[in-house]
Design a protein around this motif. Structure first.
Motif, short mmCIF file in Angstrom:
data_model
loop_
_atom_site.label_atom_id
_atom_site.label_comp_id
_atom_site.label_asym_id
_atom_site.label_seq_id
_atom_site.Cartn_x
_atom_site.Cartn_y
_atom_site.Cartn_z
N GLY A 1 0.82 -1.20 0.00
CA GLY A 1 0.00 0.00 0.00
C GLY A 1 0.85 1.25 0.00
O GLY A 1 2.09 1.19 0.05
N VAL A 2 0.19 2.39 -0.05
CA VAL A 2 0.85 3.68 -0.04
C VAL A 2 0.40 4.43 1.20
O VAL A 2 -0.80 4.65 1.39
N ARG A 3 1.34 4.82 2.04
CA ARG A 3 1.02 5.59 3.23
C ARG A 3 1.19 7.08 2.94
O ARG A 3 2.25 7.52 2.49
N VAL B 1 -3.08 4.20 5.11
CA VAL B 1 -2.49 3.38 4.05
C VAL B 1 -3.55 3.05 3.01
O VAL B 1 -4.60 2.49 3.32
N HIS B 2 -3.26 3.39 1.76
CA HIS B 2 -4.16 3.12 0.65
C HIS B 2 -3.65 1.87 -0.08
O HIS B 2 -2.51 1.85 -0.54
N PRO B 3 -4.46 0.82 -0.16
CA PRO B 3 -3.97 -0.43 -0.75
C PRO B 3 -3.65 -0.31 -2.23
O PRO B 3 -4.31 0.41 -2.98
N LEU B 4 -2.60 -1.02 -2.63
CA LEU B 4 -2.24 -1.15 -4.03
C LEU B 4 -2.80 -2.46 -4.56
O LEU B 4 -3.01 -3.41 -3.80
N PRO B 5 -3.04 -2.57 -5.87
CA PRO B 5 -3.71 -3.76 -6.41
C PRO B 5 -2.82 -4.99 -6.53
O PRO B 5 -3.31 -6.07 -6.85
N LEU B 6 -1.51 -4.83 -6.30
CA LEU B 6 -0.57 -5.94 -6.47
C LEU B 6 0.35 -6.02 -5.26
O LEU B 6 0.62 -5.01 -4.61
N SER C 1 -8.84 4.26 2.03
CA SER C 1 -7.69 3.70 2.74
C SER C 1 -8.09 2.49 3.58
O SER C 1 -9.27 2.25 3.85
N ASP C 2 -7.06 1.76 4.00
CA ASP C 2 -7.22 0.65 4.94
C ASP C 2 -7.00 1.12 6.38
O ASP C 2 -6.94 0.32 7.29
N GLY C 3 -6.83 2.43 6.56
CA GLY C 3 -6.51 2.95 7.88
C GLY C 3 -5.01 2.87 8.13
O GLY C 3 -4.22 2.58 7.24
N PRO C 4 -4.58 3.10 9.36
CA PRO C 4 -3.14 3.00 9.68
C PRO C 4 -2.69 1.54 9.68
O PRO C 4 -3.49 0.61 9.83
N ALA C 5 -1.39 1.32 9.49
CA ALA C 5 -0.84 -0.04 9.47
C ALA C 5 0.63 -0.01 9.86
O ALA C 5 1.34 0.96 9.57
N GLU C 6 1.08 -1.07 10.51
CA GLU C 6 2.49 -1.23 10.85
C GLU C 6 3.23 -1.86 9.68
O GLU C 6 2.78 -2.89 9.15
N PRO C 7 4.34 -1.28 9.26
CA PRO C 7 5.05 -1.82 8.09
C PRO C 7 5.78 -3.12 8.38
O PRO C 7 6.34 -3.32 9.47
N LEU C 8 5.76 -4.00 7.39
CA LEU C 8 6.57 -5.22 7.40
C LEU C 8 7.82 -4.96 6.57
O LEU C 8 7.88 -3.99 5.82
N PRO C 9 8.84 -5.82 6.67
CA PRO C 9 10.05 -5.61 5.85
C PRO C 9 9.68 -5.45 4.38
O PRO C 9 8.90 -6.26 3.85
N PRO C 10 10.22 -4.45 3.68
CA PRO C 10 9.83 -4.18 2.29
C PRO C 10 10.54 -5.08 1.28
O PRO C 10 11.10 -4.63 0.28
#
Length: 292
Positions: free
Chosen positions: A16-18, A24-29, A54-63
């Motif tokens: 997604g894009v924060r 965080v706005h989800p991406l399609p892939l 958006s999906d709301g706030p989110a904690e990032p995982l390793p990119p």
């Protein structure tokens, strides 16, 4: 300021894009599939996602995910050259020649599944006595070798092992807990000058600062696109890759990390990566069990 990140939602891993508001706005892939796109197509998807719910706030995982790999460049800053020469008296001239050579030093650092993210635990080897984190600007490259973004990398290193013999570099650099990347990816089109980014590192021990330093990417002795070009010159990365570009901050000998330390690496405009430290494989495995 926006960031591309991986995150968990409804039992699945998404990309997604924060935005500035933290949503965080989800991406399609998923990320690996996003890195199969051209830079222009990726930018179009990212900018479109910001207009969607958006999906709301989110904690990032390793990119990193899938078949992505992390690679690293060495001796790209004068400080790195000095540190390598100091720890390797018997082969100091090797690093002198690498610093000035047309071809850079590149080495494999980690498979995606081994990478630690922000807030995770990194490790120092039990068979080493002097170990340091190396703060590095990392390039996020798509399958075509284009730089699509930047992130932060902690290239953990055993100065003891590498100092014994340059051929021991893989053992000094590649092990479980030896690589942290994150928290997220800053799109390349939002960073006006990647050669003017401040880098700072702080190591805390028992609540106090044990070491700290600051530098900047303006001291880099290589061009970022040249480093990417050498990585892709004779190899393919179908799901993209991360390439750490070398360190400009190395604590003087005999400083070493210890179990319980906390390493914080911040790169201006990119983000801040924070990790706790354990010593040895058993402690690293125990820390991983605690996250499952």
């Amino acid at each position: 300021m926006t960031h591309i990140l991986r995150y968990a939602r409804d039992g699945e891993i998404r990309a997604g894009v924060r935005a500035d508001d933290g949503l965080v706005h989800p991406l399609p892939l998923p990320l690996a599939e996003l890195l199969r796109l051209s830079l222009s197509d990726l930018r179009e998807l990212v900018e479109r996602a910001l207009t969607e719910p958006s999906d709301g706030p989110a904690e990032p995982l390793p990119p990193v995910e899938g078949r992505m790999e992390v690679w690293a460049a060495g001796v790209t800053y004068r400080r790195s050259r000095q540190a390598r020469m100091a720890e390797s008296a018997a082969a100091a001239d090797v690093y002198e020649r690498v610093y000035d050579a047309p071809r850079p030093e590149l080495f494999f650092k980690s498979a995606a599944w081994r990478v630690v993210g922000d807030g995770g635990t990194v490790a120092v080897r039990a068979d080493s006595t002097i170990d340091v984190p190396e703060p590095e600007l990392a390039l996020v490259l798509n399958a075509y070798g284009e730089i699509v973004g930047y992130t932060v990398c902690d290239d953990m290193s055993s100065r003891t092992i590498e100092g014994e013999n340059p051929l021991y570099l893989p053992q000094a650099k590649i092990y479980l807990g030896g690589c942290a990347v994150g928290p997220a990816i800053r799109p390349v089109w939002e960073v006006a000058d990647p050669y003017a980014l401040p880098i700072r590192m702080t190591i805390r021990r028992d609540g106090a600062v044990a070491w700290s330093g600051e530098a900047d990417t303006g001291r880099l002795n290589r061009r970022l696109d040249d480093l990417a070009g050498y990585l892709f010159a004779a190899d393919v990365f179908p799901d993209g890759a991360v390439l750490a570009t070398g360190t400009c901050l190395v604590p003087d000998l005999p400083f070493t990390l210890a179990g319980g330390d906390v390493v914080e690496i911040g790169i201006g405009e990119i983000g801040t990566l924070t990790n706790g430290v354990v010593r040895g494989l058993a402690a690293m495995l125990e820390s991983l069990e605690g996250t499952q």
